[in-house]
Write an enzyme that holds these catalytic residues in place. Sequence first.
Site, mmCIF file in Angstrom:
data_model
loop_
_atom_site.group_PDB
_atom_site.id
_atom_site.type_symbol
_atom_site.label_atom_id
_atom_site.label_comp_id
_atom_site.label_asym_id
_atom_site.label_seq_id
_atom_site.Cartn_x
_atom_site.Cartn_y
_atom_site.Cartn_z
ATOM 1 N N ARG A 231 0.874 -1.199 0.019
ATOM 2 C CA ARG A 231 0.129 0.016 0.048
ATOM 3 C C ARG A 231 0.862 1.198 0.095
ATOM 4 O O ARG A 231 0.725 2.251 -0.927
ATOM 5 C CB ARG A 231 -0.990 -0.131 1.187
ATOM 6 C CG ARG A 231 -1.447 1.382 1.585
ATOM 7 C CD ARG A 231 -2.103 1.092 3.178
ATOM 8 N NE ARG A 231 -2.479 2.518 3.486
ATOM 9 C CZ ARG A 231 -1.803 3.424 4.098
ATOM 10 N NH1 ARG A 231 -0.596 3.368 4.354
ATOM 11 N NH2 ARG A 231 -2.392 4.567 4.583
ATOM 12 N N GLU B 46 -6.410 8.014 1.054
ATOM 13 C CA GLU B 46 -6.665 6.426 1.071
ATOM 14 C C GLU B 46 -7.998 6.123 1.676
ATOM 15 O O GLU B 46 -8.020 6.011 2.686
ATOM 16 C CB GLU B 46 -5.321 6.230 2.032
ATOM 17 C CG GLU B 46 -5.201 4.401 1.522
ATOM 18 C CD GLU B 46 -5.797 3.624 2.723
ATOM 19 O OE1 GLU B 46 -7.117 3.369 2.511
ATOM 20 O OE2 GLU B 46 -5.304 3.043 3.630
ATOM 21 N N GLU C 165 -16.685 1.546 5.457
ATOM 22 C CA GLU C 165 -16.351 2.744 6.182
ATOM 23 C C GLU C 165 -16.903 4.022 5.422
ATOM 24 O O GLU C 165 -16.889 5.042 6.102
ATOM 25 C CB GLU C 165 -15.040 2.865 6.497
ATOM 26 C CG GLU C 165 -14.395 1.867 7.318
ATOM 27 C CD GLU C 165 -12.690 1.679 7.673
ATOM 28 O OE1 GLU C 165 -12.060 2.757 6.885
ATOM 29 O OE2 GLU C 165 -12.358 1.202 8.291
#
Length: 519
Positions: free
Chosen positions: A160, A250, A259
């Site tokens: 990531r 992100e 989320e």
Amino acid sequence: MEVPSLLKHEFTLASVTDLTSPSSSLSSSSVVASFSCVNEVKELRFQDSESSDCFSFDLSSTQLFKLGQLQFLCVSDSSGSAKEISFSRGVVIKFRDDKESKNFCDSFEDWKKGSALLNGTVSANKSKFDDKIEAASAKMYFHYYGQLLHQQNMLQDYVRTGTYHAAVMENRSDFSGRVVVDVGAGSGILSCFAALAGAKHVYAVEASEMAEYARKLIAGNPLLAERITVIKGKIEDIELPEKADVLISEPMGTLLVNERMLETYVIARDRFLSPNGKMFPTVGRIHMAPFSDEFLFVEMANKALFWQQQNYYGVDLTPLYASAHQGYFSQPVVDAFDPRLLVAPSMFHVIDFTQMKEEQFYEIDVPLKFTASVCTRVHGLACWFDVLFDGSTVQRWFTTGPGAPTTHWYQIRCVLSQPIHVMAGQEITGRLHLVAHSAQSYTINLTLSAKMWGPGANQGGILQTSSCKLDLKEPYYRMSQPQVYPVAQEPQAQPQDIHIQSDDLEEVELLQQNANAQL
């Protein structure tokens, strides 16, 4: 209109700097900030008492940001348009000591008639975020991301972090000399990347307590600190003194959308991104494929066997067995799996962050259609995602797919309590329906059906159908470490659809036959 019992209304400042015209700055021992109410309009005025120079702000449209211990940013909207807010005036004010700074903030709050100085910013309007997200979920969410150990978990996901670093550095031309907004900045690492790439200024917006850690981290990197401003607040609430050329964030969760931060990302786009501005990432894709995993299915089913006890300390637990069984199969499984468990090439659903409207995230409906590559039992739908950083110089993909280097997102599988049987070449259809809820997640409704096959396939019809309802908020984290695959695989330069090889399929079938024999 009389304004009763207001706090001190005049303050001596060290300096006032006009962002639109730095040469117009006020800096002397006689610079004062004063609050007043004239003709029912509350005003904040900055003036040099020894000259006629002054800046005036209508308090009803003024926002205050804390830049440092003694330094604040004050911006005001004078557009008069409800559709698009443009800030015609922004000033940086500096106080001489902490006491004067605190007193000014208290007065600002009081003159704003009850608007609290919360998270470093003042907003007179109720947050759009608060309207759609329940308070308990938001509190837990910001508490989680306000802890360094969770930030460390993300930073140590080198796939990531390394991909973000590469995407920024390979596209320096998109950042050099540009204004950047880091949406949900966390520790501030992406803001630092943008500054390292030559950004003119970076606004790091973070709503959790992590904002204080970000300030500390950035202050410890003085070559970057002068070009990064940390703003503690929600994107839905805060105001900025200028438009952004680039948004970086992100915002991805499990299954890409968990989320619900992607909504915040597009809100930031609509509020702060200039026309033709860049978004990093630019596009997301949810990949889906049916899978067969007898071991996982048996594991899930066996979890409920506890409730089949008829004499548990003299109590019969069996009345709760059906509910427990249903409960376990309502949990999406998060783990890293062998791509050879997929029984058909994957398909994907595209989400363009530059075009998607916030409301389109409330309900996502994906029709499914696959062709089975093997005769087997289908136990559910496997999902993963990838995102594209569409830079001017380099287009870089980041994938969480099976067989690629494992990330902290892993993959997700929706397991059917009633598997369906398919033959090689048989068509599998269905629907993946995601409905957002106020706990910052989604309800997943999945249906898979096996269509008729063989000589009578052209007549259509469904042979078997199985459905399940899952809560993405409550997954089953099956593992914490990456799986060891029996066959080493080279990382893919960019995500590709998984194609099943016949030799692999035969091995999977043998494994499953052995498992069935043992059961």
